[in-house]
Design an enzyme around this catalytic site. Sequence first.
Site, PDB file in Angstrom:
ATOM      1  N   THR A1149      41.851  26.822  33.126  1.00  0.00           N
ATOM      2  CA  THR A1149      43.197  27.166  33.615  1.00  0.00           C
ATOM      3  C   THR A1149      43.146  27.992  34.894  1.00  0.00           C
ATOM      4  OG1 THR A1149      43.179  29.101  32.174  1.00  0.00           O
ATOM      5  CG2 THR A1149      44.193  27.107  31.319  1.00  0.00           C
ATOM      6  N   CYS A1150      42.020  28.657  35.096  1.00  0.00           N
ATOM      7  CA  CYS A1150      41.939  29.504  36.287  1.00  0.00           C
ATOM      8  C   CYS A1150      42.004  28.686  37.569  1.00  0.00           C
ATOM      9  CB  CYS A1150      40.675  30.346  36.251  1.00  0.00           C
ATOM     10  SG  CYS A1150      39.175  29.369  36.187  1.00  0.00           S
TER      11      CYS A1150
END
Length: 1182
Positions: A1149-1150
């Site tokens: 998700t980063c």
Amino acid sequence: MFQTFSGSSRRPRQVNLSGQNLNPFAASTWTPSASGTQKTVAHAQQERQQRQQERERLNASKRIQRTWRGHRVRKELADSRRKAWDETTLEQDSRDKDSILVEQTQLLITFFNPRRQDDLDRLVTLSQQLSRVDFTQFLALPNVQPQLMRLGIVTLEALQSSLPQCPSTLTQLLVSIVNRHPQFFANFGREYYTFLSRLCTDAEPRNVDRDLVLTAIRIPLADHPDLNNNDQAVLDAHAAFALYFLTTPNLAIVLGRLDELAGIVNVTLVSAALVREFSLSPSFHVQKESRLWLLAHFISLHRLQQRDSQEPDFLRALSIQLSSSSSEIVGRIDAADPEVLQESADSDEAEKSAMIPLPPFVKDELLSLVNQTSISGLLAKFNIDYAKASPAGEEDASLLASYALTLLRIFPRRGDEIRMWLYLGSMTTSKGVQIPALKFFWQAMSKTTIFSAITADSKAALTILRPQTQRQAASTTAGNISSDREWRTILLFLELYTFVLRFTDDEEFLSGSQPSFGEADAPISRIRASALSLDDVKPLTLFLKNLAFTTYYNAGELSDEDQQIIEGGLGTYFGTTPSTSRFQSQEPEEITKRVANRPFAGIAGMTFSYVRTIVTGVMRMLYERDSRRRFLPKGHWLMVSRFDMEGFIPKVVQEEERQHEVREEGEDEEMEDEEVFGNRSELGLVGMARPRRALQIENLRRQQQKAARKKELAAVGPRLEVLQNMPFVIPFETRVQIFREFVFLDQSRRRDGNVDPDIWRMSIIQQSHMARNNRTSGQELLGRHHAKIRRDQVFEDAYEQFYGLGEGLKEPIQITFVDKFDTVEAGIDGGGVTKEFLTSVTNEAFRAEDGPNWFVANDQNLLYPNPSAVDERREWMRKIGIKESSAEWRENIKEILKRYEFLGRVVGKCLYEGILIDIGFAGFFLLKWAASGAAGSESGYRANINDLRDLDESLYQGLLKLKNYPGNVEDFSLDFTITDTVSLPGEPTETVTRDLMPNGSNIPVTNENRPLYVSYVARHRLQVQPYQQTQAFLKGLGEIIKPSWLSMFNQSELQTLVGGDASQINVDDLRANTLYGGVYQIGDDGLEHETIQMFWQVMKGLDDSDRRKVLKYVTSTPRAPLLGFSQLNPRFSIRDAGSDEERLPSTSTCVNLLKLPRYSSAAILKQKLLYAVNSGAGFDLS
């Protein structure tokens, strides 16, 4: 005349022993001819100068001799007359008594010197003899008439020199002279009442002959029909009395009570005199403290006479005095209130000198103006005057409206009570029908030519406003007077409507005057009776929109903020014509010679800026209602026709750049001024008039520079002014693009054009290598922007390492995550780890159940600052024994607020970098974001009952029931207090009762004042209780995102800006803005991999809720960016994760990365994708 004191006129011989040639034009063997000429000229100049000096010395000696001879002759003559005066006292038995007294009087006025005690004794003796023969009889003698005026002046000088002693016979003599010849009073009126003032101040109250003082006051104020200029003389006398006697502190103590004084003073004449004196010139000087006592005594005398409080002359004089002392009243009237003292205890300002409270007598008299009887009487008189339909009646009604507006400006903390009393009033229409005051003022406003013209044409507002902001104090025409009357009615309606909107819920607002469904037979409540119909609201919004647009778009031309506000210079009030007065200060104006502009609409204390903020405030409140529950047609608020929209964005960006340059220039000038004048205030300037005056002039110059800079900012940025204060006139999508342009411009400016984080870091390193001295500073800069963060302490580590950056948090940061053993996690921060860090900080701070509880959630799970956070810390400190107002106490409060400030910066960083976070904020809290960049407090956030619904639904419903309760609400035994709860871990919940208004515990809630109670409860819960936390958060947010940028959006738009677009996910847009990696990378043929094709096929087949789950699974937020997925940072990416079909899709998700295995069919892909999404599996950091 002899040239010397020797008496010889013969010119002395000049003997030359130097051996030099005395002929200046003769050439010598050792001096060239040119040099001789120059020497000759120099000698001639020197000799001319010596002759001039000799003449000046001679003339000076003549003047000294003449002055000394004159002084000696006068002294000898005065001594001879003193001797003659003393001899006449020995002849009293042999001569006529009257002739002796006349002769003594004639002698005394020729030699009297107030500095000589023997002369004072002679005058006292004479006055005692005159008192025995009767003053009236003596003053009527023909032989003494030419000497009486001089005798009056001499007597006054003697009295002034005798203070604090005061021979009664001298005072009686002076009063008798004034009574006999009132025309003499004009020559010493100022000194006369100054003496009486000093007598009351310097002498002991028990030594003051009160009856004699009252007689001395009364005699000059009497009417004298036999005088040619009686009216002018009487007005002058009353002006002297007001300005030099009523300014005396504590007259009520000296005179016992003011009842007897009230019985001898004509307040109407005092009013007329004060209006004349205060209207003469902006440079009129009366000391600030003296003005307050004058105002208090003036109010007291009028009240004691039990006169009509709505008299036009009284209102004029009262309003102009209130205005001239407005800064003193507003700053000091509440200085002793517990609420103010608590605020100062929590702040660093406690260490500074506190504002001195008003004297009790002054405060009591001022507060006596603000009561329901007075305001109700004001409305009734307004109704009567308005109904006359005559010029005089209209003017009186306009005056009453202006006075009401002045009270609202001078007593801001009592403003809601004044508005409530106005709201409770009823008016009679021309048809004899009783209607609420609000409806009456609306009808009056809607009939004005100003309202009709501005509603019909937005460009008409400039023509109408220009005369109000550019008219000088002396210019008053019939057209201006008519315009002023209309503006006063409009402004009074807007003040009243602002108050009513705060406690009118949406149902009552939308239903207008109509009863709710099922309540047709029930009596209509006052709120519903006062509500405007939607047919009325629409033209009102047009009027407000067109007027506000002009005030901002043409602010550079209309703004009056560069006009110098001179103390006491609110100028000619209501068009009063200036006249000449002997009581006007003769001191030259040392600071400024500028002619002040007339107050807006002639209302004392009213400025263009305040008018703009009240107009904007009402407009914003109506817009917020429309954005919450739409009742106006789509596009109603837009004003795109006033702009060239094709080039709008570039022009706005240019204006932003130009304003930035102006601000930088101003900051440089201020820094230079600080270096030069910064320590002036610390110097000991007591008694040093010149340095103090120089400092005042310098401060004034700096104020003028700031005002001029503010006006320049408005002039160079008309579109920005509109965007920041009424953004809804521009489409939302356009404003979002402008916001991103502003951010990009700021990033370019701060990073020297290197917006990309990696390039910026490289440039810092290169610059440090190129300049050896800067190598360390470059490494330190990058070091400050790097942090090591523990996964289980994300927020605290972030706070400890990044709080000190301040607005430096705008620069790219680098994050290294470590576990509890300080082991570094794998991964390179290419922007993705930064996103992971920011989302982790927000999740821990806003959502953690076992966290510090900085924010709390409402019933809709929307967040707002914990209102009791500061109270809980205060209670904790009390329990452990920390003393209030101590440095440790303030430091603890500051530490909490610093964390709120840091949270504001983190949210601002997400907005700055375009990183979406899945956090929902309460609407009332987001409204404060938008209001933080508003032009003034009046157009900022205003708490209302509808916002309370977002905070506490049960409290909202309870207040609705109270507001609409048909019975007597006193049965509930409520008062104007509120109970706050304080809960400490492991401790029982405690309650704190607070007043909602001064002395609130002793004020019961009644049917009449319950709207005020509802309004105050909403204000306390939404604004007062969380004030410090909210302000700290907004301060941090404003350090990263300029408040003026935030003000371009409403609450729902801001939520979209933070968390993304809530509309349906556009799969085509997402597909067009997706990056691919590994085997999924698109080759030269431009075709997508078959797994990718299946993925998009599956995405299109999913419903919107499942699409959002997929988006949140990959990006950590379920919403799309505002301007589409092209704005997602980092971009949405898909990379292959091998050919194992048993493996679930996973994410990073980063970096918004989906790791998708190569599945053989769309069905398998859909099954695995939904399983992973719904189970929450697969989150990892690669």
